[in-house]
Design a protein around this motif. Structure first.
Motif, PDB file in Angstrom:
ATOM      1  N   SER A 267      50.274  -7.279  36.359  1.00 16.72           N
ATOM      2  CA  SER A 267      49.513  -6.902  36.605  1.00 16.72           C
ATOM      3  C   SER A 267      49.113  -5.841  36.632  1.00 16.72           C
ATOM      4  O   SER A 267      48.362  -4.637  36.504  1.00 16.72           O
ATOM      5  CB  SER A 267      47.940  -7.355  37.299  1.00 16.72           C
ATOM      6  N   GLU A 268      50.800  -4.999  37.257  1.00 17.46           N
ATOM      7  CA  GLU A 268      50.419  -3.051  37.537  1.00 17.46           C
ATOM      8  C   GLU A 268      51.456  -2.033  36.479  1.00 17.46           C
ATOM      9  O   GLU A 268      51.430  -1.514  36.628  1.00 17.46           O
ATOM     10  CB  GLU A 268      51.109  -3.577  38.953  1.00 17.46           C
ATOM     11  N   TYR A 269      51.500  -3.314  35.931  1.00 17.39           N
ATOM     12  CA  TYR A 269      52.579  -2.208  34.238  1.00 17.39           C
ATOM     13  C   TYR A 269      51.578  -2.494  33.349  1.00 17.39           C
ATOM     14  O   TYR A 269      51.241  -3.746  32.471  1.00 17.39           O
ATOM     15  CB  TYR A 269      53.713  -3.250  33.620  1.00 17.39           C
ATOM     16  N   LYS A 270      51.938  -1.710  32.485  1.00 18.26           N
ATOM     17  CA  LYS A 270      51.414  -1.040  31.094  1.00 18.26           C
ATOM     18  C   LYS A 270      52.124  -1.709  29.818  1.00 18.26           C
ATOM     19  O   LYS A 270      51.293  -2.109  28.987  1.00 18.26           O
ATOM     20  CB  LYS A 270      51.079   0.354  30.662  1.00 18.26           C
ATOM     21  N   TYR A 271      53.287  -1.556  30.068  1.00 19.61           N
ATOM     22  CA  TYR A 271      54.544  -1.931  28.807  1.00 19.61           C
ATOM     23  C   TYR A 271      55.413  -3.549  29.432  1.00 19.61           C
ATOM     24  O   TYR A 271      56.040  -2.919  30.391  1.00 19.61           O
ATOM     25  CB  TYR A 271      55.040  -0.941  28.443  1.00 19.61           C
ATOM     26  N   TRP A 272      55.831  -3.730  28.494  1.00 17.32           N
ATOM     27  CA  TRP A 272      57.187  -4.994  28.310  1.00 17.32           C
ATOM     28  C   TRP A 272      58.446  -5.180  27.302  1.00 17.32           C
ATOM     29  O   TRP A 272      58.118  -4.590  26.384  1.00 17.32           O
ATOM     30  CB  TRP A 272      56.414  -6.137  28.057  1.00 17.32           C
ATOM     31  N   GLY A 273      58.770  -5.440  27.929  1.00 17.28           N
ATOM     32  CA  GLY A 273      60.370  -5.433  27.677  1.00 17.28           C
ATOM     33  C   GLY A 273      60.350  -6.727  26.507  1.00 17.28           C
ATOM     34  O   GLY A 273      59.421  -7.461  26.272  1.00 17.28           O
ATOM     35  N   GLN A 274      61.603  -6.387  25.261  1.00 16.31           N
ATOM     36  CA  GLN A 274      61.037  -8.046  25.122  1.00 16.31           C
ATOM     37  C   GLN A 274      62.007  -9.383  25.524  1.00 16.31           C
ATOM     38  O   GLN A 274      61.499 -10.402  25.012  1.00 16.31           O
ATOM     39  CB  GLN A 274      61.954  -7.479  23.208  1.00 16.31           C
ATOM     40  N   GLY A 275      62.782  -9.097  25.989  1.00 16.19           N
ATOM     41  CA  GLY A 275      63.568 -10.122  27.076  1.00 16.19           C
ATOM     42  C   GLY A 275      65.121 -10.534  26.795  1.00 16.19           C
ATOM     43  O   GLY A 275      64.713 -10.005  25.971  1.00 16.19           O
ATOM     44  N   SER A 276      65.020 -10.998  28.046  1.00 17.12           N
ATOM     45  CA  SER A 276      67.154 -10.664  27.876  1.00 17.12           C
ATOM     46  C   SER A 276      67.091 -12.395  28.521  1.00 17.12           C
ATOM     47  O   SER A 276      66.546 -12.414  29.403  1.00 17.12           O
ATOM     48  CB  SER A 276      67.671 -10.222  28.398  1.00 17.12           C
TER      49      SER A 276
ATOM     50  N   GLY B 193      55.558   1.789  33.105  1.00 18.19           N
ATOM     51  CA  GLY B 193      54.032   2.172  33.192  1.00 18.19           C
ATOM     52  C   GLY B 193      53.435   2.126  34.413  1.00 18.19           C
ATOM     53  O   GLY B 193      52.289   0.794  34.136  1.00 18.19           O
ATOM     54  N   CYS B 194      52.705   2.774  35.519  1.00 19.31           N
ATOM     55  CA  CYS B 194      52.321   2.031  36.156  1.00 19.31           C
ATOM     56  C   CYS B 194      50.188   1.976  35.593  1.00 19.31           C
ATOM     57  O   CYS B 194      49.523   2.828  35.050  1.00 19.31           O
ATOM     58  CB  CYS B 194      51.626   3.402  37.488  1.00 19.31           C
ATOM     59  N   VAL B 195      50.241   1.240  36.074  1.00 19.75           N
ATOM     60  CA  VAL B 195      48.585   0.828  35.798  1.00 19.75           C
ATOM     61  C   VAL B 195      47.820   1.592  36.306  1.00 19.75           C
ATOM     62  O   VAL B 195      46.693   2.568  35.820  1.00 19.75           O
ATOM     63  CB  VAL B 195      48.225  -0.562  36.040  1.00 19.75           C
ATOM     64  N   GLY B 196      47.645   1.489  37.881  1.00 23.65           N
ATOM     65  CA  GLY B 196      46.755   2.545  38.787  1.00 23.65           C
ATOM     66  C   GLY B 196      46.837   3.850  38.907  1.00 23.65           C
ATOM     67  O   GLY B 196      47.947   4.554  38.017  1.00 23.65           O
ATOM     68  N   ALA B 197      46.884   4.626  39.217  1.00 22.00           N
ATOM     69  CA  ALA B 197      46.063   5.867  39.238  1.00 22.00           C
ATOM     70  C   ALA B 197      47.976   6.778  40.347  1.00 22.00           C
ATOM     71  O   ALA B 197      48.123   7.494  39.972  1.00 22.00           O
ATOM     72  CB  ALA B 197      45.352   6.746  39.649  1.00 22.00           C
ATOM     73  N   HIS B 198      48.175   5.715  40.923  1.00 18.73           N
ATOM     74  CA  HIS B 198      49.323   5.956  41.982  1.00 18.73           C
ATOM     75  C   HIS B 198      50.352   5.081  41.666  1.00 18.73           C
ATOM     76  O   HIS B 198      50.199   4.122  41.151  1.00 18.73           O
ATOM     77  CB  HIS B 198      48.779   5.711  43.258  1.00 18.73           C
ATOM     78  N   TYR B 199      51.658   5.339  41.638  1.00 16.01           N
ATOM     79  CA  TYR B 199      52.836   4.842  41.274  1.00 16.01           C
ATOM     80  C   TYR B 199      53.551   4.669  42.327  1.00 16.01           C
ATOM     81  O   TYR B 199      52.815   4.559  44.216  1.00 16.01           O
ATOM     82  CB  TYR B 199      54.089   5.716  40.709  1.00 16.01           C
ATOM     83  N   SER B 200      53.903   2.815  42.593  1.00 14.43           N
ATOM     84  CA  SER B 200      54.231   2.066  43.668  1.00 14.43           C
ATOM     85  C   SER B 200      55.449   0.999  42.741  1.00 14.43           C
ATOM     86  O   SER B 200      55.665   0.884  41.316  1.00 14.43           O
ATOM     87  CB  SER B 200      53.950   1.378  44.154  1.00 14.43           C
ATOM     88  N   ALA B 201      56.595   0.724  43.788  1.00 10.94           N
ATOM     89  CA  ALA B 201      56.950  -0.090  43.596  1.00 10.94           C
ATOM     90  C   ALA B 201      56.612  -1.932  43.625  1.00 10.94           C
ATOM     91  O   ALA B 201      57.160  -2.763  44.094  1.00 10.94           O
ATOM     92  CB  ALA B 201      58.689  -0.461  44.126  1.00 10.94           C
TER      93      ALA B 201
END
Length: 126
Positions: free
Chosen positions: A111-120, A98-106
């Motif tokens: 801080s550029e991401y909205k959502y996070w997994g539970q961890g592995s 989930g991109c935080v900003g209006a433009h997508y990037s790798a």
């Protein structure tokens, strides 16, 4: 509601391989930016690899040439193939989307991401 479900990880000896997966639910846009991060005990979280909707990738210098990030856009699933693992790769690995900003990037900046997994957990022994 976006959810990221991680799978994979485990314990291997140095030089071994592991694969992580991260399946995203929710709208398609969540897969426009996807990445992997890791955090070792007592250390700050660091970016590992990322990919955007066009397939552009970005890697941390420490994993370049050993890790490969890929994405199945139709399934909104992110993968991290980790080869030639080293003890210093031992950490909890998190996927992000989930991109935080209006433009997508790798981006490999958390801080550029909205959502996070539970961890592995990935553990590499010498």
């Amino acid at each position: 509601q976006v959810q990221l479900a991680q799978s994979g990880g485990g314990s291997v000896q140095s030089g071994g391989s592991l694969r992580l997966s991260c399946a995203a639910s929710g709208s398609t846009y969540v897969a426009y930016c996807m990445g992997w991060f890791r955090q070792a005990p007592g250390k700050e979280r660091e970016g590992v690899a990322a990919i955007d909707r066009d397939g552009a990738t970005n890697y941390a210098d420490s994993v370049l040439g050993r890790f490969t990030v890929s994405q199945d856009s139709a399934k909104k699933t992110l993968y991290l193939q980790m080869n030639n693992l080293k003890p210093e790769d031992t950490a909890m690995y998190y996927c992000a989307a989930g991109c935080v900003g209006a433009h997508y990037s790798a981006a490999i900046v958390g801080s550029e991401y909205k959502y996070w997994g539970q961890g592995s957990q990935v553990s590499v022994s010498a």
